[in-house]
Scaffold this motif. Structure first.
Motif, mmCIF file in Angstrom:
data_model
loop_
_atom_site.group_PDB
_atom_site.id
_atom_site.type_symbol
_atom_site.label_atom_id
_atom_site.label_comp_id
_atom_site.label_asym_id
_atom_site.label_seq_id
_atom_site.Cartn_x
_atom_site.Cartn_y
_atom_site.Cartn_z
ATOM 1 N N TRP A 72 0.835 -1.195 0.000
ATOM 2 C CA TRP A 72 0.000 0.000 0.000
ATOM 3 C C TRP A 72 0.871 1.247 0.000
ATOM 4 O O TRP A 72 0.372 2.362 -0.078
ATOM 5 C CB TRP A 72 -0.891 -0.058 1.229
ATOM 6 N N VAL A 126 -6.464 7.308 1.769
ATOM 7 C CA VAL A 126 -7.235 6.921 2.952
ATOM 8 C C VAL A 126 -8.090 8.084 3.455
ATOM 9 O O VAL A 126 -9.287 7.930 3.722
ATOM 10 C CB VAL A 126 -6.291 6.408 4.050
ATOM 11 N N GLU A 153 -4.969 -3.946 -0.108
ATOM 12 C CA GLU A 153 -5.685 -2.937 0.668
ATOM 13 C C GLU A 153 -6.739 -2.181 -0.142
ATOM 14 O O GLU A 153 -7.666 -1.586 0.422
ATOM 15 C CB GLU A 153 -4.684 -1.938 1.259
ATOM 16 N N ALA A 184 -10.518 -3.235 0.544
ATOM 17 C CA ALA A 184 -11.185 -2.614 1.690
ATOM 18 C C ALA A 184 -11.467 -1.143 1.420
ATOM 19 O O ALA A 184 -12.532 -0.621 1.774
ATOM 20 C CB ALA A 184 -10.323 -2.778 2.943
ATOM 21 N N TRP A 185 -10.520 -0.452 0.781
ATOM 22 C CA TRP A 185 -10.729 0.967 0.476
ATOM 23 C C TRP A 185 -11.955 1.157 -0.411
ATOM 24 O O TRP A 185 -12.731 2.102 -0.213
ATOM 25 C CB TRP A 185 -9.489 1.530 -0.213
ATOM 26 N N ALA A 207 -15.069 0.873 1.607
ATOM 27 C CA ALA A 207 -15.231 2.108 2.377
ATOM 28 C C ALA A 207 -15.698 3.247 1.481
ATOM 29 O O ALA A 207 -16.552 4.058 1.875
ATOM 30 C CB ALA A 207 -13.911 2.472 3.063
ATOM 31 N N ASN A 259 -12.638 -1.803 7.655
ATOM 32 C CA ASN A 259 -11.662 -1.038 8.440
ATOM 33 C C ASN A 259 -10.495 -0.686 7.527
ATOM 34 O O ASN A 259 -9.805 -1.567 7.012
ATOM 35 C CB ASN A 259 -11.165 -1.878 9.623
ATOM 36 N N ILE A 260 -10.269 0.636 7.300
ATOM 37 C CA ILE A 260 -9.117 1.054 6.486
ATOM 38 C C ILE A 260 -8.037 1.702 7.352
ATOM 39 O O ILE A 260 -7.125 2.335 6.825
ATOM 40 C CB ILE A 260 -9.545 1.999 5.347
ATOM 41 N N SER A 301 -7.244 -2.847 6.989
ATOM 42 C CA SER A 301 -7.535 -2.959 5.559
ATOM 43 C C SER A 301 -8.239 -4.265 5.205
ATOM 44 O O SER A 301 -7.828 -4.997 4.297
ATOM 45 C CB SER A 301 -6.243 -2.802 4.740
#
Length: 582
Positions: A3, A388, A457, A460-461, A464, A543-544, A567
């Motif tokens: 990441w 993020v 990652e 997950a991003w 989100a 969860n990031i 992530s």
């Protein structure tokens, strides 16, 4: 694939703490109170591209920190020096031009955290006058403050006073680009650019920060609960058509529509349309008008014969309305659609950023069937922190887009990590010399790839991002491309980790009669999004953050407690709670 979070080097200079991230002085605090998001030196070329500063040497002691830097293209070299003296911190920039450099901006920029929105702001001007205003709460379309020599405000229990030297500064609201900041930068945009810095000339600027305690620092307890509420239909989920070179791999489709942007000034737009249509999905078509022959849109609409489309729009790429759907562009599109017997939704907006929608909303016709806007977090900076932090700002952009749409549905996308084209370029964007897609098209020539597209990652991003963008009034969400370097799969058709996120989101959208469950994040780092059906609430929790988090997800049907590693995201279901009998 990582990441790529930057090296973090926390320094204590007297009462001040600074987190050094490469050449950036970040998370600047005085006695624990957050004063600034960051300070850094920047060099922008004549097309507003950033010439990165590489760190050559770092020295310092208990009261100072000096970072020696040099641009990778041998344009400037010099230093950034931070010196603390009690409640005062001075940051000085000294860059020497190693050759004649044409630049749109070279100097210090200061990023203020978005939490200061609404705070009273005192502005000092070069003529000695003082102005009283506020950091804007709604995203400001244009610069909220001009001609700055000093700024003063109170936040987090401290009164802050900034004094600038070496140039006149002004401020812009970077939340327009989903940056989590207000930016104060040197050289007013009203002055001509690019300008030349001669070989051997120094750019010298300084910033003095003074802090004074007013109350105890804010110590709000972290809330670990996300409350989701029903908010209308779940938005459709999709991806954009691949712009990478042929051959196209065989891949499964995502969602029920495919977004394709066709630059009618290019030779390859017919091939791009044909490849998108071959997906078998209905198309969301975005035409970019040929400035030399805008009437070519009639040929483009004719080429849609036999292809199902769900909506269409048209943008200018030059003129005062560049990258926006103004009345002229929409009239051309509607005339072409009518001439060829097509009666689909006609939407309009911006193809670049929320910025253009915010600034040029007055150019859009009032009778559009929907509003289009896009999100690109890595416009000003390529840092992972920028990616993020953008998620919380995406929620704000989505809400404000819906407000500006005045009841019309909002279509967001394609979301991309980096810009698909340079919307502020002074020179023409490159086009393919071919009629076919041997070299790809569009963003393959005009965009910027990012290796984090393949990072675990990013999955997950993206979840989100969906949780942030899915607010009442948003009808569709599109991320990335089908495949290729900007896609959810490789050019061979192999899934990148982010594909799992798109499949999970599309599964929620595909639930029969799904109703959106949405709610705010407690901190911008933990999020949840759900789809309600008759039987269950299906929810993705994510969860990031860089550390594990425990969350409680609540709906009016029940609650669930989950633990999430950094992530990551998980799917949970809440069973329906039976209503008591009357």
């Amino acid at each position: 694939m990582t990441w790529n979070r930057p090296e973090r080097d926390e320094r204590t200079l007297g009462d001040w703490t600074i987190e050094r991230r490469d050449d950036e002085l970040a998370d600047i605090r005085w006695r624990g109170r957050r004063v600034l998001r960051s300070i850094r030196g920047v060099v922008r070329d004549g097309d507003w591209n950033t010439l990165p500063l590489t760190v050559r040497e770092i020295t310092g002691d208990a009261e100072s920190l000096e970072i020696s830097v040099r641009t990778i293209e041998s344009a400037f070299e010099g230093s950034i020096l931070a010196t603390a003296d009690g409640a005062e911190l001075t940051v000085a920039l000294d860059l020497r031009a190693m050759r004649d450099v044409d630049t749109n901006r070279t100097g210090i920029i200061v990023l203020h955290p978005p939490q200061v929105a609404g705070a009273a702001l005192r502005v000092g001007h070069p003529d000695g006058t003082t102005e009283h205003t506020v950091f804007p709460e709604r995203i400001s379309a244009h610069q909220p403050v001009f001609d700055i020599t000093s700024l003063a405000w109170t936040h987090d229990g401290a009164a802050i006073d900034l004094a600038f030297d070496g140039d006149v500064f002004e401020m812009e609201d970077q939340r327009n680009w989903t940056d989590a900041s207000f930016k104060t930068y040197n050289r007013p945009l009203s002055l001509p650019f690019p300008y030349r810095v001669a070989a051997g000339e120094h750019v010298v600027q300084a910033l003095r920060i003074r802090a004074q305690e007013t109350t105890d620092a804010e110590t709000a307890a972290l809330d670990d609960t996300i409350r989701l509420t029903p908010a209308g239909p779940f938005p459709t989920i999709g991806v954009a058509a691949a712009s990478a070179p042929d051959p196209a791999p065989r891949v499964d489709t995502i969602g029920e529509t495919l977004l394709v942007e066709l630059d009618l000034a290019s030779r390859d737009w017919r091939a791009a349309l044909a490849r998108a249509a071959a997906s078998g999905l209905a198309l969301d078509v975005r035409f970019v008008l040929d400035p030399a022959a805008p009437e070519k849109i009639s040929d483009a609409v004719a080429a849609l014969a036999g292809t199902e489309i769900v909506r269409a729009t048209a943008f200018h790429q030059v003129s005062d309305a560049r990258h926006v759907s103004d009345g002229e562009a929409i009239d051309l599109l509607r005339t072409a659609l009518a001439a060829h017997g097509r009666t689909r939704e006609v939407i309009g907006g911006s193809r670049s950023h929320f910025t253009e929608l915010n600034r040029e909303l007055h150019r859009l016709p009032d009778d559009l069937d929907g509003i289009a806007v896009t999100v690109t977090p890595l416009f000003h900076s390529a840092d992972t922190e920028q990616i993020v932090e953008s998620v919380a700002m995406q929620r704000l952009v989505a809400e404000e887009s819906v407000a500006r749409a005045a009841g019309h549905p909002v279509h967001i996308g394609p979301v991309s990590l980096r810009p698909r084209f340079n919307d502020v370029a002074a020179s023409p964007q490159p086009l393919s010399p071919h009629d076919d897609l041997r070299d790809g098209y569009g963003p393959q020539f005009t965009g910027t790839d990012d290796e984090r597209q393949r990072a675990p990652e990013l999955a997950a991003w993206t979840v989100a991002s969906a949780a942030a963008l899915a607010v009442p009034g948003v009808a569709s969400l599109v991320w990335f491309e089908e495949w290729g370097p900007r896609g959810i799969r490789s050019s061979d058709g192999e899934d990148f980790p982010v594909a799992a996120a798109l499949h999970a989101l599309a599964a929620l959208a595909a639930s029969d009669g799904a109703m959106l469950l949405t709610g705010p994040s407690p901190d911008g780092l933990t999020w949840a999004i759900g789809a309600r059906t008759v039987a269950t609430d299906d929810i993705l929790a994510v969860n990031i953050a860089e550390e594990p988090r425990a969350l409680r997800i609540e709906t009016d049907r029940g609650e669930a407690s989950v633990s999430l590693e950094p992530s990551t995201f998980i799917r949970i279901s809440l069973p329906r709670t039976e209503e008591p009998l009357a």
